[in-house]
Scaffold this active site. Structure first.
Site, short mmCIF file in Angstrom:
data_model
loop_
_atom_site.label_atom_id
_atom_site.label_comp_id
_atom_site.label_asym_id
_atom_site.label_seq_id
_atom_site.Cartn_x
_atom_site.Cartn_y
_atom_site.Cartn_z
N HIS A 105 0.85 -1.19 0.00
CA HIS A 105 0.00 0.00 0.00
C HIS A 105 0.89 1.24 0.00
CE1 HIS A 105 -3.94 -1.93 1.68
NE2 HIS A 105 -3.42 -2.59 0.67
N TYR A 113 -10.00 5.32 6.50
CA TYR A 113 -10.34 5.73 7.86
C TYR A 113 -11.45 6.77 7.73
CZ TYR A 113 -6.03 3.55 9.57
OH TYR A 113 -5.04 2.65 9.90
N LYS A 145 -0.27 0.23 15.06
CA LYS A 145 1.06 0.20 15.67
C LYS A 145 1.31 -1.00 16.58
CE LYS A 145 2.71 3.75 13.74
NZ LYS A 145 2.97 3.27 12.42
N TYR A 164 2.91 6.78 10.09
CA TYR A 164 2.13 5.62 9.68
C TYR A 164 3.04 4.53 9.11
CZ TYR A 164 -2.01 3.01 8.24
OH TYR A 164 -2.98 2.05 8.12
#
Length: 404
Positions: free
Chosen positions: A75, A204, A300, A394
């Site tokens: 991604h 999101y 995470k 991220y």
């Protein structure tokens, strides 16, 4: 009593314990894993699926990346939508080339199990009464019962990879531990289905109805989440009700293309932040969930465990290759620096993307707090520098090297 010997005893056969064991073996460092549940139970845990650049590279270094590289979805970006208006965070461009890999935790765990089996490395599953002994000495031991027989595992070091409810963290005396915790006033209802993902990248979505996440495990398997009250139960949500609510929280263009189907698995996970300091006690080191828990919003949890593994792996390599035992003192400080960064990012993303209702937060009235969060998301999504901050965290901050 049966006596065993190894250099590093690893408590827990989840992905962090298995990855550490594989990396150590590559350096010729002997290790034995002791796990309280069965291998099938470990593989039955439906967990994360987004691997940071550093984690993916660590799996490659361990020599277990063949299936991840063949089947994992790379991604290069994510979408963040606010009330239907989506902004793409171009991870690759904003970070100078870093990306994430979508590859399920179950798959990475299975790959690591298979590699460990092929290398004929020793793992004791379904071990009972596991205890860590004399961890402040140069000769710690792990005692456990296997098949009704008492075992003593003699070792130089112990890696506590046994999760939040394991014995490792409890081995540190309570008066020497500082534990930080924040419990969030909602949970995530997750649904796994054999349906193609609604988008090639994660979405999101923040709405007045609450948060939603459109994720995936493969080109044919999807994972979706809805923010729900802590009072909700899985039985309250039929598959039909889940899909209907998800469509209301996704941007319209995605909702129209949503493929629905029967759930394979459905569960509700409460959200919390937790950190234990220090992450080492004598010759015992805490790794992953044994030391820290993050809300899943920032992707995470598994990745922080991997950075712990990377640090401990570097330390053990220096100990056995260079004879430098003093470097073990660096573990907690280095690991915690990255843990706090990851915890802060996850806390921030959670605060920014969820609906808190009228509840107060951080001594602020609910409405004031929500207005602050609206301002945050408006700035960070509307500014290239803001989007870069999200992207850099991220994909994961760089792993820290040991001091000379």
């Amino acid at each position: 009593m049966k006596t065993l010997k190894t250099q590093v005893a690893i408590i827990g056969a989840g992905p962090s314990g298995l990855l550490l064991g594989q990396l150590l073996d590559k350096q010729g460092i002997s290790n034995i894993i002791v796990e309280r549940v069965s291998g099938e139970y470990v593989l039955g845990r439906i967990r994360a699926g987004i691997l940071e650049q550093g984690f993916a590279d660590l799996v490659r270094e361990a020599g277990v990346a063949e299936r991840m590289d063949a089947e994992g979805e790379v991604h290069e970006g994510i979408e963040i939508a606010v009330n239907g208006n989506a902004v793409r965070i171009d991870l690759k461009e904003l970070t100078g080339g870093d990306v994430v890999v979508c590859y399920g935790q179950v798959d990475i765990t299975r790959d690591l199990m298979d590699a460990r089996g092929a290398a004929q490395l020793v793992t004791y599953y379904e071990s009972e009464s596991v205890m860590l002994n004399n961890v402040k000495s140069d000769s710690p031991t792990v005692t456990f019962i296997q098949g009704g027989e008492q075992y003593e595992l003699q070792c130089d070091y112990i890696a506590g990879c046994d999760g939040f409810h394991g014995v490792s963290r409890q081995t540190i005396p309570a008066e020497l531990r500082t534990e930080h915790e924040r419990v969030y006033p909602f949970g995530w209802l997750g649904l796994l289905s054999e349906t193609p993902p609604v988008s090639e990248e994660l979405i999101y979505s923040k709405t007045e109805r609450g948060f939603a996440l459109a994720s995936m495990r493969s080109a044919t398997r999807s994972r979706y989440y809805l923010q729900v009250p802590l009072s909700d139960k899985v039985e309250d949500w039929s598959d039909e009700a889940f899909w209907e609510e998800l469509k209301k929280r996704l941007p319209a263009k995605n909702a129209e293309n949503l493929a629905t189907g029967p759930s394979i698995e459905k569960s509700i996970a409460p959200l919390r932040s937790f950190i234990c300091e220090p992450m080492q006690y004598g010759n015992m080191f805490l790794v992953g969930d044994a030391a820290h828990i993050v809300p899943p919003t920032g992707a995470k949890g598994l990745n922080l465990a991997a950075s712990d593994v990377a640090t401990l792996y570097k330390i053990m390599t220096r100990v056995y290759k260079e004879g430098d035992k003093s470097c073990t003192d660096q573990y907690s400080e280095i690991a915690l620096r990255r843990v706090w960064h990851g915890e802060r990012f996850s806390w921030w993303m959670t605060n920014m993307m969820h609906k808190f209702g009228d509840m107060s937060s951080h001594d602020l009235e609910g409405e004031t707090f929500q207005n602050f969060m609206k301002s945050e998301i408006s700035y960070y999504l509307g500014s290239e520098n803001g989007r870069r901050v999200i992207a850099e965290q991220y994909v994961g901050l760089p792993y820290e090297e040991l001091a000379p």
